[in-house]
Enzyme design. Structure first.
Site, PDB file in Angstrom:
ATOM      1  N   ASP A 116       0.847  -1.184   0.000  1.00  0.00           N
ATOM      2  CA  ASP A 116       0.000   0.000   0.000  1.00  0.00           C
ATOM      3  C   ASP A 116       0.886   1.239   0.000  1.00  0.00           C
ATOM      4  O   ASP A 116       1.248   1.776   1.044  1.00  0.00           O
ATOM      5  CB  ASP A 116      -0.906  -0.015   1.240  1.00  0.00           C
ATOM      6  CG  ASP A 116      -2.142   0.837   1.051  1.00  0.00           C
ATOM      7  OD1 ASP A 116      -2.376   1.293  -0.076  1.00  0.00           O
ATOM      8  OD2 ASP A 116      -2.878   1.040   2.033  1.00  0.00           O
ATOM      9  N   CYS A 407     -13.721  25.668  27.470  1.00  0.00           N
ATOM     10  CA  CYS A 407     -13.889  26.999  28.074  1.00  0.00           C
ATOM     11  C   CYS A 407     -15.337  27.334  28.392  1.00  0.00           C
ATOM     12  O   CYS A 407     -15.613  28.386  28.990  1.00  0.00           O
ATOM     13  CB  CYS A 407     -13.292  28.069  27.172  1.00  0.00           C
ATOM     14  SG  CYS A 407     -14.188  28.283  25.607  1.00  0.00           S
ATOM     15  N   CYS A 422     -15.931  26.736  18.428  1.00  0.00           N
ATOM     16  CA  CYS A 422     -15.912  27.564  19.630  1.00  0.00           C
ATOM     17  C   CYS A 422     -15.410  28.937  19.208  1.00  0.00           C
ATOM     18  O   CYS A 422     -14.281  29.063  18.726  1.00  0.00           O
ATOM     19  CB  CYS A 422     -14.976  26.969  20.690  1.00  0.00           C
ATOM     20  SG  CYS A 422     -14.682  28.098  22.072  1.00  0.00           S
ATOM     21  N   CYS A 428      -9.803  30.373  24.630  1.00  0.00           N
ATOM     22  CA  CYS A 428     -10.063  28.934  24.785  1.00  0.00           C
ATOM     23  C   CYS A 428      -8.707  28.222  24.765  1.00  0.00           C
ATOM     24  O   CYS A 428      -7.966  28.325  23.765  1.00  0.00           O
ATOM     25  CB  CYS A 428     -10.941  28.448  23.628  1.00  0.00           C
ATOM     26  SG  CYS A 428     -11.303  26.688  23.678  1.00  0.00           S
TER      27      CYS A 428
END
Length: 667
Positions: A116, A407, A422, A428
């Site tokens: 692969d 947050c 968000c 955050c």
């Protein structure tokens, strides 16, 4: 004297080639890694001192380091066909019947593992590797010789009684171990991990710096000799001749005399493939006799004498224990299913990606459901179904969260998108840390030695909250951090100081304006000389910039409307970070090319692609990215391919060589 030097160099090359063969092909190393490196260093020093003895196939070429700005398109002398796929033994039985009906004589088959990875065609002339080309569309591919030379188990020089000129086809792949190492490094540097070894191997082959390709430690297996004439009667014999010449072939290939032996081979590897150090996704079957191959010939797409048997994606059942939510650097929320551990495709699976709210609703996922998990070439498996028969009557639907798990801010779902965000990007924690990791990344400010773990520690200690804070750090603040030595701390401080020299366009990319990638940042800098000019630009003015639409323009405007972002930029400016275009960056030298469009193709000898495009702009012209009726001039280097043909077909495009292009400027 020079003869002695040349002899020493040639002997070192011969010795190192032999050690490479012992290590990579025979798996019988005869010296230590340190001794090998000492020999290699000795050869490198001699080659640097005596360039007149240069050899394109020296073992030192493995080290890489050359930069290829473009990959010329090359026509395949022998087309690289794709294989027909089969998924069950009925398909194979039908295939065998068609073969026997056509040739009406006994048939042998060679069964090989289907690696692969990425297909490659390598040209050998007089025993030396001279060209390597990707599969492309089968008719033509990209020439990536410099990168392929860095792959240690591909021979640069052959030994024995080999034909004068031929191609070897094969697969470039990544072992599971090296793939894991790459992803570990990426995560430490703040990048997302690659999804699977196949795509990573393919992408690695197109990297511009061959030194970086070498670091990926790609592997290869060669499986097909291609030439107008073959020095054997069967594919099996050709494979073993190739091995004698120095090629790495598959140890697992098997000569099968009938379909029963093929089935036995397939069944064995369907189970045992998970023990291999690399990924396979099936078995390739080929008629052994070259004469019979010629009789069977080809369809429009595939050889009639070969077939790929594809393994089915594995699926297991396990129980959902919970759903957690991850917050990315841009604020995107990704739900992840936490599962009762289960063995799948040779590894223990504990998590599966759920992607977004729409997927959860489509699955009608409930708490504690028994789910079907599939792994189809991705790192994180996915849930493909639910066993509703085992669902408890009081089980509740999984409800997508309304607030950020980090947050607490209420999430926003963008219209026409399945992803929740968000919006608290400046406070955050994962977004704050992610933004700073992005700022120091290689394609942005490239601050070395500042990895994601160090940035997370600095954030936890409240030493940094945005990119401007990097420039206030001292060595004394860094030393108390875990695993931080004095030299490491000094390297970080030096790297931060050096970042003040990084060009405006990279800084603009690094500060993390949503939807502003590398290309957009470059185009903005061409149109706005300073950060202050960009800050004052209206949405309408931003939309006048090439390739910038309303979505990007509004994102830029929103960024500059935030007072915290403005304060960060003022601080960066005060610390000496480059927030304006360097002198003469876009100086117009003449209007010789005014109103004309240009495109460069092929291997350029007189200048790089980047410098050529810069010349066009400095003389009033415009670069475009594709051949169309809007193109005035196509400048061609060596081995120009499909772009040249398309331009010739259109008929109205002027085709120039490199010197003619320079003549246009000098008129």
């Amino acid at each position: 004297m020079s003869e002695n030097i040349q002899h020493t160099i040639e002997q070192l090359r011969k010795e190192l080639h032999q050690h490479n063969e012992n290590y990579y092909l025979l798996d019988e190393p005869s010296i230590s890694d340190m001794d090998f490196d000492l020999l290699l260093k000795k050869l490198q020093d001699l080659e640097a001192k005596y360039p007149e003895f240069h050899d394109d196939n020296s073992p030192t070429i493995r080290v890489g380091g050359g930069v290829t700005k473009i990959f010329p398109t090359v026509q395949h002398q022998f087309r690289m066909y794709s294989l027909d796929n089969s998924y069950d033994f009925n398909d194979l039985e039908d295939w065998e019947k068609r073969i026997i009906k056509t040739i009406d004589e006994p048939v042998e088959f060679v069964a090989e593992l289907k690696y692969d990875g990425a297909s490659i065609s390598i040209l050998y002339e007089n025993g030396k590797l001279t060209e390597a080309v990707t599969r492309g569309d089968g008719f033509q591919g990209d020439e990536i010789t410099a990168n392929v030379r860095t792959i240690s188990d591909i021979p640069l020089k052959l030994v024995g009684d080999f034909p004068e000129r031929f191609f070897m086809r094969g697969e470039i792949y990544l072992t599971r171990k090296n793939f894991a190492k790459i992803n570990k490094t990426r995560e430490e540097e703040g990048f997302d991990p690659f999804m699977n070894p196949r795509n990573t191997a393919s992408g690695s082959l197109k990297m511009q710096d061959s030194g970086e390709v070498r670091k990926r430690r790609l592997s290869s297996v060669l499986y097909q000799f291609v030439s107008a004439e073959a020095p054997a009667e069967t594919h099996w014999d050709l494979l073993h001749k190739a091995q004698d010449w120095g090629f790495k072939i598959s140890d697992q290939a098997k000569l099968c005399r009938n379909l029963d032996e093929i089935k036995e081979f397939i069944n064995f590897w369907d189970t045992e493939r998970h023990q291999l150090p690399f990924e396979i996704d099936g078995i390739v079957l080929k008629v052994n006799s070259l004469k019979q191959q010629r009789q069977l010939g080809y369809t429009a797409k595939s050889p009639r004498w070969a077939m790929a048997y594809k393994f089915k994606a594995e699926k297991v059942e396990t129980q959902l224990q919970s759903v957690s939510y991850q917050v990315g650097r841009t604020g995107a929320i990704t739900p992840v299913a936490n599962l009762k551990p289960v063995l799948l495709a040779g590894t223990t699976v504990k998590r599966a990606s759920l992607h977004n709210e729409d997927i959860i609703k489509k699955l009608d996922l409930h708490e504690q459901d028994f789910v079907f998990v599939e792994k189809g070439g991705e790192i994180i498996p996915k849930i493909v179904g639910v066993n509703t028969e085992k669902r408890s009557s009081d089980s509740k639907e999984i409800e997508y969260i309304k607030n950020c798990p980090e947050c607490g801010t209420e999430l926003v779902k963008i219209e026409d998108q399945a992803i929740h965000f968000c919006p608290n990007e400046l406070h955050c924690p994962p977004q704050v840390v992610g933004r700073m990791i992005h700022y120091v990344s290689r394609k942005a400010l490239n601050i070395e030695n500042l990895g994601s773990e160090t940035i997370e520690q600095l954030y936890r200690e409240k030493l940094i909250e945005n990119p401007a804070d990097f420039y206030t750090l001292s060595k004394e603040q860094l030393l108390p951090l875990e695993r931080m030595a004095e030299k490491s701390a000094q390297n970080i401080i030096s790297g931060i100081e050096k970042s003040k020299e990084v060009a405006f366009e990279k800084v603009l990319y690094g500060i993390g304006i949503k939807h502003v990638g590398e290309t957009v940042a470059k185009k903005l800098v061409k149109n706005f000389s300073t950060i202050d000019e960009l800050k004052k630009a209206s949405v309408e003015e931003l939309c006048q910039v090439e390739d910038i639409g309303i979505k990007i323009a509004e994102s830029i405007s929103d960024f500059f409307s935030n007072s915290e972002n403005i304060l960060m930029l003022e601080r960066l400016k005060s610390y000496g970070v480059q927030l304006e275009k360097g002198e003469n960056t876009n100086e117009i030298l003449s209007n010789a090319l005014e109103g004309k469009t240009f495109l460069f193709t092929g291997k350029l000898a007189l200048f790089t692609r980047e410098s050529a495009e810069e010349m066009v702009e400095k003389h009033g012209g415009k670069n475009i990215s594709a051949v169309s009726k809007n193109l005035n001039y196509l400048v061609v280097g060596e081995k120009a391919g499909s772009k040249l043909k398309k331009a010739q077909d259109i008929g109205t495009i002027t085709i120039l060589d490199e010197q003619q292009f320079l003549d246009l400027i000098e008129k």
